[in-house]
Each structure stands twice: as structure tokens, then as C-alpha cells.
Design a protein around this motif. Structure first.
Motif, PDB file in Angstrom:
ATOM      1  N   ASP A 320       0.829  -1.204   0.000  1.00 55.55           N
ATOM      2  CA  ASP A 320       0.000   0.000   0.000  1.00 55.55           C
ATOM      3  C   ASP A 320       0.865   1.256   0.000  1.00 55.55           C
ATOM      4  O   ASP A 320       2.091   1.180   0.096  1.00 55.55           O
ATOM      5  CB  ASP A 320      -0.933  -0.001   1.205  1.00 55.55           C
ATOM      6  CG  ASP A 320      -1.920  -1.164   1.172  1.00 55.55           C
ATOM      7  OD1 ASP A 320      -2.109  -1.740   0.080  1.00 55.55           O
ATOM      8  OD2 ASP A 320      -2.483  -1.486   2.225  1.00 55.55           O
ATOM      9  N   TRP A 426      -5.015   1.970  -0.523  1.00 53.25           N
ATOM     10  CA  TRP A 426      -5.025   0.523  -0.343  1.00 53.25           C
ATOM     11  C   TRP A 426      -4.902  -0.131  -1.718  1.00 53.25           C
ATOM     12  O   TRP A 426      -5.767   0.029  -2.567  1.00 53.25           O
ATOM     13  CB  TRP A 426      -6.325   0.133   0.340  1.00 53.25           C
ATOM     14  CG  TRP A 426      -6.348  -1.191   1.001  1.00 53.25           C
ATOM     15  CD1 TRP A 426      -5.347  -2.095   1.079  1.00 53.25           C
ATOM     16  CD2 TRP A 426      -7.466  -1.762   1.693  1.00 53.25           C
ATOM     17  NE1 TRP A 426      -5.750  -3.203   1.775  1.00 53.25           N
ATOM     18  CE2 TRP A 426      -7.053  -3.021   2.164  1.00 53.25           C
ATOM     19  CE3 TRP A 426      -8.757  -1.331   1.969  1.00 53.25           C
ATOM     20  CZ2 TRP A 426      -7.904  -3.863   2.882  1.00 53.25           C
ATOM     21  CZ3 TRP A 426      -9.603  -2.158   2.685  1.00 53.25           C
ATOM     22  CH2 TRP A 426      -9.178  -3.410   3.139  1.00 53.25           C
ATOM     23  N   ARG A 427      -3.843  -0.899  -1.929  1.00 50.72           N
ATOM     24  CA  ARG A 427      -3.553  -1.467  -3.245  1.00 50.72           C
ATOM     25  C   ARG A 427      -4.543  -2.579  -3.593  1.00 50.72           C
ATOM     26  O   ARG A 427      -4.682  -3.555  -2.853  1.00 50.72           O
ATOM     27  CB  ARG A 427      -2.134  -2.044  -3.282  1.00 50.72           C
ATOM     28  CG  ARG A 427      -1.717  -2.586  -4.630  1.00 50.72           C
ATOM     29  CD  ARG A 427      -1.358  -1.489  -5.605  1.00 50.72           C
ATOM     30  NE  ARG A 427      -0.257  -0.691  -5.078  1.00 50.72           N
ATOM     31  CZ  ARG A 427       0.176   0.440  -5.638  1.00 50.72           C
ATOM     32  NH1 ARG A 427      -0.402   0.883  -6.733  1.00 50.72           N
ATOM     33  NH2 ARG A 427       1.165   1.100  -5.104  1.00 50.72           N
TER      34      ARG A 427
END
Length: 762
Positions: A320, A426-427
Motif C-alpha cells: 500500500d 489501499w492497493r
């Protein structure tokens, strides 16, 4: 060939050939033409009839629009029985400015004609080139793949992950559920919640809006408090590109007084260790740890805490990114509120291409909401001494270890603060829970365990369950200990049939037994009404009472008078146009209201067409207050599942409101200067002012037969009274109306659907 077969064949051929048809807008009501494509909304029920050929089944619909505000476009279809609310869906929401829009949706084959409703706001807008294009299921499947690839990438790994997930769904639920998943990925979801966050409008938040870096640095120099912040990052087998982006986002922070504790949890991948060593050599603030054995995330996080020296710790996942101003904003808050022990912020998701989407704008500290969902999540800053005092992360809660930590720390401090800004990205990659909340099902089990443990630890007489097979969503049910008596107070006048429905549903459906029903009759003249009272006095002599109070209508006075006649420990204010749906409604409300920290408890009120009438009150909407998620379908999840969660709100409607009698007396009951409007909002705010939490219960469902068009102030006398009540509320509660702590300043104050408001400095 029969007519239905001919129609099916035509639809099939249209889908195969992808036939396009132009549709003309024919204004019917509350619309004025200002030009060839420009319209003005004149009233609260504008709608067009769509003239032209269309085909049932899947359609791509596109058009051009230009508007000065967001307008919900709702599509209705007539199946031979007229246009009805149940035969409708929210097609889209127009965005600010001129743009081309499109949506893919399913038009039922039985639809004979279509109607388009452009919201209720009085404004001007343009809409043109409305075109329907029939498509087939293959097109839908391909679009689903395209949308998934756009979000998660089209690498072999991402495609393989997608294939495995599809096969898992097929094996567990069958081909029908696979098709349902495909549809949800390919179409604009057909409910109001689908358009809560307009993707293009969110770009207003992602565009540069920060203060100049030098100005932020100058502001930092003026601060007296510069705490060291230890950022804890457990690392395990993450791809190089995401690990570097994660670390680089820390190095880029405006606030410089940090240390980065990178804990490699014995990753087998060979690139991890050299990368951590490389960064450690470049920046002395970076402290790598290489564990000798894999211990999973709780042990790895604790290893990071052990080597940390900061006064505060922040948690960051290895794939992230932090926003440039993440630590800066936290330190600004700590300088304003040095006693803060926990600080959390808003967050969004970031795709593999770097596109930001799905922002989560959160409420301020809400303890009951936390028991329903780990909503604080990212970015959270903890005072290190608090983390150490509760024993750090616990082994056995992996997947929801941060949820367990937050629950335990919130039992030790109420100094929990929220920054309403996006500080964490947030990936969304296949391995991440940001990609899908089903990618790590063990997180749900761990979260359920964390809430169960909290219930036991706190000595609560309650139990918890998962919500409708939804990952990471929980519902706590409190037992009505002591069986306290409930006095149900119903102000009423005439309306015999309505009152009969209400009373029948209470006495026939309510599973809780210790209650009385008190009618405060406000001058009924209908003979049938008095006969109805006589019937219930005879049938329920111990539980039904009627008191006459013949005064000019004043809702507050009527309820206050009712309280003087109540013999119960608990008061339930109830409108006479309510019908009970769930038999355990009173049991659930009693279980909540007897908790010493709880004030007012509200219910989930539905219109007869199974859409939301009330799901909590949002302050500031329309100037004073509005109903959360109004007109959403009862089955909708709402904004980040709020419609399924026991949640804290500033206020709930007195159409169904339970409170302890002693609290009612403590705040002085309802304000009798607020004769009709906002008296329940004022009451709940007085309860909050005394330190109690108000709570809304989604599982307590009742029909509210209030008309959707009710409430218009159509006489000078009513308008004057309404305006005076607005002014009283603004004078008394201005700060709360400006910023509702259980909402978010980034969300709209114009609509009741949790859509984005106007961008603010962030």
C-alpha cells in the motif's frame, strides 16, 4: 409463430447484431423545455416518457449530459400494470459539467414502455443523444473481464487468480452464481448505492489539492510538538514494484520525524532482503528486521514494535501507499489534541495502474459501528504505550489482528480521533483484501473471533453473528436482561384503519411480552376510532390504555404528556402509521437501550414498496437534517454496508424511538417549541450532549406508511412555523448541523444517498 416467440427472436437477433436505436425524450410532468436539449425541473416529480424502439434484455445505454449538480436518473418500466416503484432502477447519476455517459443494464423482456425520472431538485440540465444498443451475454462476459483487468491488471498472475476464483465460485455455488458475479462486474449495479461515488467526480479529490510542500514544511516548523512516529511494515513475498512504491511513499512524507520498521517474515523470494538492505543503506531512518522463521503477520508486527523507538506507531501494509501528507496531518492533530491515543483517517483504493478509486469517507469515533465492522482500518496511528499495555498483536487473530487490537485499545481510552481526509491508498491487487472482500475468507473468521472475545472480555450479555454471509461484517445482539417494562406511546387522531393496523401488528407479532400501549388521543371525532379503542380495551385490559389530550396538534406536547402516564422503565415513542415486520423488534431494542452507555435506539423504517424511509438521521442535509439512505431498496447494503450494520448516528426518528425513562426525564423530554418538525433530532442531540450514544438497528424492521410526498409546507401558517423551527435548530445546534460527527464532511449535504459533496481542502 406465437407473439412471444417472435419477440424473443427479435431480441436475440438484436443482441447478435447489436442493433442501435435512438430514443426521444417526451416530457410529461414538472419539466420545462429551455432549448433543443436543455430542460428545467419545475417540481418534485419530473419525468420523461421514452419514445422509440427498445429491446428487452441486456442493453448498453449512452447519452450526453450537462448539469450544474449531480442528478439521479431513474428508469421505470411498465409491464402492463403501469409504472411502479418496484419496477425501477437507478440508471446513473449525471456529473458536473458536460460529459458522455453510458451504462449497461438489463431491461425485463416484459417491459412495454420506459420512463426516465431526473431527480427531484429544481435545476437546469441538458441531456441528448440517448441511444439504446442491444447486447448479448457474451458481450457482458467480455466486459466483466475488461473491468476486472482494468482494476487488477492483465498479467498472467492476475488472470490466473481470476480464473481460480471463478472456478471456486462454480464448484461451491454453480454456474448461476458465476453468471451473477459476471453481471456485477460488467454493469452499473442497479440500485442507488451503485452511484454513491461517481468515479469521474472522485477525480476532483485525487487531483492535486495540497498546500505547497514548502508551506507545509513551514507550518511544521511552527509546531511545538514533533513526535517520532514508527511505521510498522510486515513484509512477506510481495512483488518488488509494490514494495518499492510502499517504501517510497514513506520516504516522500512531508513530516520527517519517522522511522520505518520493515520486518521480513522469512520471505522465500530472493528479492526481498536486498531491497530492504538497499533502502536501509540509503536512509538511516529505515530499520530492517529479518526473522529467522515465518511467524505470520501478528508475530511479524510485534517484531517491528519491539525495535521501534517512536512515541506513536503507524501500520502500513507492504503493498500500500501513504498519501504525501499522511504523517503531517496526524502531527497537526497531535499538536491540537496532545492527549490523542488513536488517530484514524479516510482511505481509498489504488489500482495496479495507479488509478485511485472507491474512497471510504468514515464517521468519527463510533463504538457500536466498530463492533459491526473494522471501519477505522487505514491509516491508524496508535500511542505505542497503549499498544504495549494491551500486549500488542495477538497470535490467533491473523487476518483481523488490527481489528482485535483496535477493539482492545478502545477499551482503555476514549481519546480516539478521526481525520476526514484520504491519507492511505489501499492497493487493489488479487492477493489483497482491497481487491475483494472474499479473497481472504479467514479474515472474516478472525474478525468474528475478535468480536466474540471483546463481548466476553467486556462482560456483555450478548452474542455476535456474521451478517448475511458477507465477509467482515458482524451484528451483535444484546439480551434484554431483567425483562424491563416498555411503555409504547402513540399520539393519534382518527385514522381508524391505520391505527388498527398498527395495534394489530404490535399485539399479534411482538415476541417481547412485558409492555403496555398508551394511546394519546388528540381529539378524535370519528366514531369508529372510539369503537376501536373500546375493542382493544376489552381485548387487552392490562396492556392497552387511552388518554385524551385535546390540544392543537403539538407532537412534543403529546409525547411528553404520554410519558407522564407511562409506568414502564423504558419509553417507546411510536407513530400510529407503523406496522411491525420483525417479531423480535422490541426484544432487540430493549437489549440495546438497557446498556448504560446507550441513549436513543432507532429502527429500520420502510415504505410499503420496501424502500428505506429511515435508516438514521444525518445532520445538515437540507439545512437541518435528512434521513440516511432514503429511497434505497431494503435489500441494498448502502454506503460501505451501513444499511446492514448496527451503527451510531447523531439522531434517529421518533416514529420509532426507544429510550430509558430516566434519560427522557434527564433531558426534559421533547422541546414543545418544536411542535412538528425536528423535535426528535433536538431530543437525540440533547441525549448525545449528556454523553450517551444513539444507535440505529438494521434488523428491526417496520413499515412506515408515511407518504413519500408528505411534509410539504403548503400554507403560510405552516411555512412560518416550519421556518421558525429551522431557525431554532440552527441557533441551538449550529456546530452539529455544520459537521455531523457520524457522517463525513466530504459527503453531500444536498442528498440523502452518501454521494460525494464538493471538494474541500484536504
Amino acid at each position: 409463430m406465437g407473439e412471444s416467440n417472435k419477440q424473443s427472436l427479435a431480441q436475440f437477433l438484436a443482441g447478435m447484431l447489436r442493433i442501435k436505436t435512438k430514443v426521444e425524450l417526451v416530457p410529461l410532468t414538472d419539466l420545462k423545455r429551455l432549448g433543443a436539449t436543455k430542460w428545467e425541473v419545475l417540481g418534485d416529480d419530473p419525468h420523461f416518457l421514452l419514445k422509440g424502439t427498445f429491446y428487452g434484455g441486456w442493453n448498453n445505454i449512452q447519452w450526453e449530459s450537462n448539469a450544474t449538480d449531480m442528478i439521479p436518473l431513474k428508469l421505470y418500466w411498465d409491464d402492463g400494470h403501469g409504472f411502479r416503484e418496484e419496477n425501477s432502477l437507478l440508471m446513473s447519476t449525471t456529473s458536473l459539467g458536460h460529459r458522455k455517459q453510458y451504462v449497461t443494464l438489463f431491461i425485463p423482456p416484459e417491459a412495454r414502455s420506459l420512463r426516465l425520472d431526473p431527480g427531484e431538485s429544481k435545476l437546469e440540465f441538458e441531456i441528448s443523444d440517448l441511444e439504446f444498443k442491444k447486447v448479448n451475454k457474451l458481450h457482458i462476459a467480455l466486459k466483466s473481464f475488461q473491468n476486472t483487468s482494468k482494476q487488477h491488471g492483465n498479467s498472467f498472475r492476475a488472470i490466473n487468480h481470476m480464473f481460480k476464483r471463478t472456478m471456486n465460485v462454480y464448484r461451491e455455488y454453480g454456474l448461476k452464481e458465476v453468471w451473477n458475479k459476471i453481471k456485477t462486474k460488467s454493469v452499473a449495479q442497479q440500485s442507488p448505492e451503485a452511484n454513491l461515488i461517481d468515479h469521474n467526480r472522485y477525480q476532483l479529490w485525487t487531483s492535486p489539492s495540497l498546500l505547497p510542500v514548502e508551506e507545509m514544511k513551514s507550518k511544521l516548523e511552527q509546531l511545538s510538538y514533533h513526535p517520532l512516529i514508527s511505521i510498522i511494515v510486515p513484509v512477506y513475498n510481495v512483488e518488488e514494484i509494490w514494495l518499492r512504491k510502499c517504501i517510497d511513499s514513506v520516504i516522500a512524507q512531508i513530516y520527517p520525524n519517522w522511522e520505518l520498521c520493515l520486518v521480513d517474515d522469512c520471505s522465500p523470494k530472493p528479492h526481498i532482503k536486498p531491497i530492504l538492505q538497499e533502502y536501509a543503506e540509503r536512509d538511516s531512518r529505515i530499520k530492517p528486521v529479518f526473522r529467522a522463521e515465518n511467524g505470520h503477520i501478528s508475530r511479524a508486527s510485534n517484531s517491528g514494535i519491539e525495535i521501534s523507538t517512536g512515541e506513536f506507531i503507524a501500520l502500513l501494509d507492504h503493498d500500500d501507499e501513504l498519501a504525501l501528507n499522511a504523517l503531517y496531518e496526524n502531527v497537526l492533530l497531535l499538536n491540537r489534541i496532545p492527549v490523542a491515543d488513536v488517530i484514524y483517517s479516510d482511505e481509498d483504493k489504488i489500482s495496479v495502474e495507479g488509478e485511485r478509486h472507491s474512497p471510504f469517507f468514515k464517521p468519527d469515533w463510533s463504538p457500536d459501528t466498530l463492533l459491526s465492522q473494522m471501519y477505522t482500518s487505514h491509516l491508524t496511528l496508535y500511542r505505542k504505550s497503549m499498544v504495549e499495555a494491551v500486549g500488542g498483536f495477538r497470535v490467533g487473530f491473523e487476518g483481523s489482528q488490527d481489528y482485535d487490537l483496535m477493539l482492545r485499545i478502545s477499551e482503555q481510552t476514549q481519546n480516539i480521533y478521526h481525520i476526514p481526509k484520504i491519507l492511505y491508498h489501499w492497493r487493489a491487487i488479487p492477493e489483497s483484501t482491497a481487491s475483494t472482500n472474499t479473497s481472504k475468507n479467514y479474515t472474516h473468521t478472525a474478525g468474528l473471533k475478535a468480536v466474540k472475545d471483546a463481548i466476553q472480555r467486556r462482560g456483555m450479555q450478548a452474542y455476535v453473528e456474521g451478517v448475511e454471509d458477507t465477509a467482515n461484517l458482524y451484528r451483535v445482539h444484546y439480551k434484554p436482561m431483567g425483562n424491563p417494562k416498555v411503555s409504547v406511546i402513540i399520539p393519534s387522531k382518527n385514522m381508524t384503519d391505520v391505527v388498527d393496523t398498527c395495534l394489530n401488528s404490535i399485539f399479534e407479532k411482538t415476541s417481547y411480552s412485558n409492555y403496555e400501549v398508551i394511546i394519546i388521543d388528540n381529539g378524535s371525532t370519528d366514531v369508529t376510532t372510539h369503537k376501536l379503542y373500546e375493542y382493544w380495551l376489552d381485548k387487552e385490559p392490562n396492556r392497552f390504555k387511552v388518554y385524551e389530550y385535546n390540544i392543537p396538534f403539538n407532537y412534543s406536547k403529546l409525547n411528553n404528556f404520554g410519558c407522564t402516564k407511562a409506568s414502564g422503565e423504558l419509553i417507546l415513542f411510536l407513530n400510529n402509521d407503523i406496522e411491525i415486520i420483525t417479531p423480535d423488534w422490541m426484544t432487540e431494542m430493549v437489549g440495546q437501550v438497557i446498556r448504560p452507555e446507550i441513549g436513543a435506539v432507532g429502527a429500520n423504517l420502510l415504505y410499503p414498496d420496501n424502500t428505506i424511509q429511515h435508516a438514521g438521521v444525518i445532520l445538515g442535509i437540507g439545512g437541518v437534517a435528512g434521513h440516511s439512505h432514503k429511497h434505497f431498496k431494503a435489500s441494498d447494503y448502502g454506503y460501505f454496508s451501513r444499511l446492514k450494520m448496527v451503527s451510531n448516528y447523531s439522531a434517529v426518528t421518533a416514529a420509532c424511538l426507544m429510550v430509558r425513562k430516566d434519560i427522557c426525564e434527564e433531558v426534559g423530554g421533547f422541546d414543545e417549541d418544536l411542535q412538528v418538525a425536528f423535535n426528535d433530532v433536538d431530543f437525540c442531540l440533547k441525549v448525545r450532549e449528556k454523553g450517551y450514544w444513539n444507535v440505529w438497528l438494521p434488523q428491526v424492521q417496520l413499515f412506515h406508511y408515511e407518504s413519500k410526498s408528505r411534509g410539504y409546507e403548503d400554507t403560510p401558517e405552516k411555512q412560518n412555523r416550519f421556518n421558525s423551527e429551522i431557525e431554532l435548530m440552527k441557533e441551538r445546534w449550529l456546530d452539529e448541523l455544520i459537521e455531523d460527527p457520524f457522517y463525513n464532511s466530504n459527503l453531500t449535504k444536498e442528498h440523502e444517498n452518501f454521494s460525494l459533496g464538493n471538494p474541500i481542502e484536504r
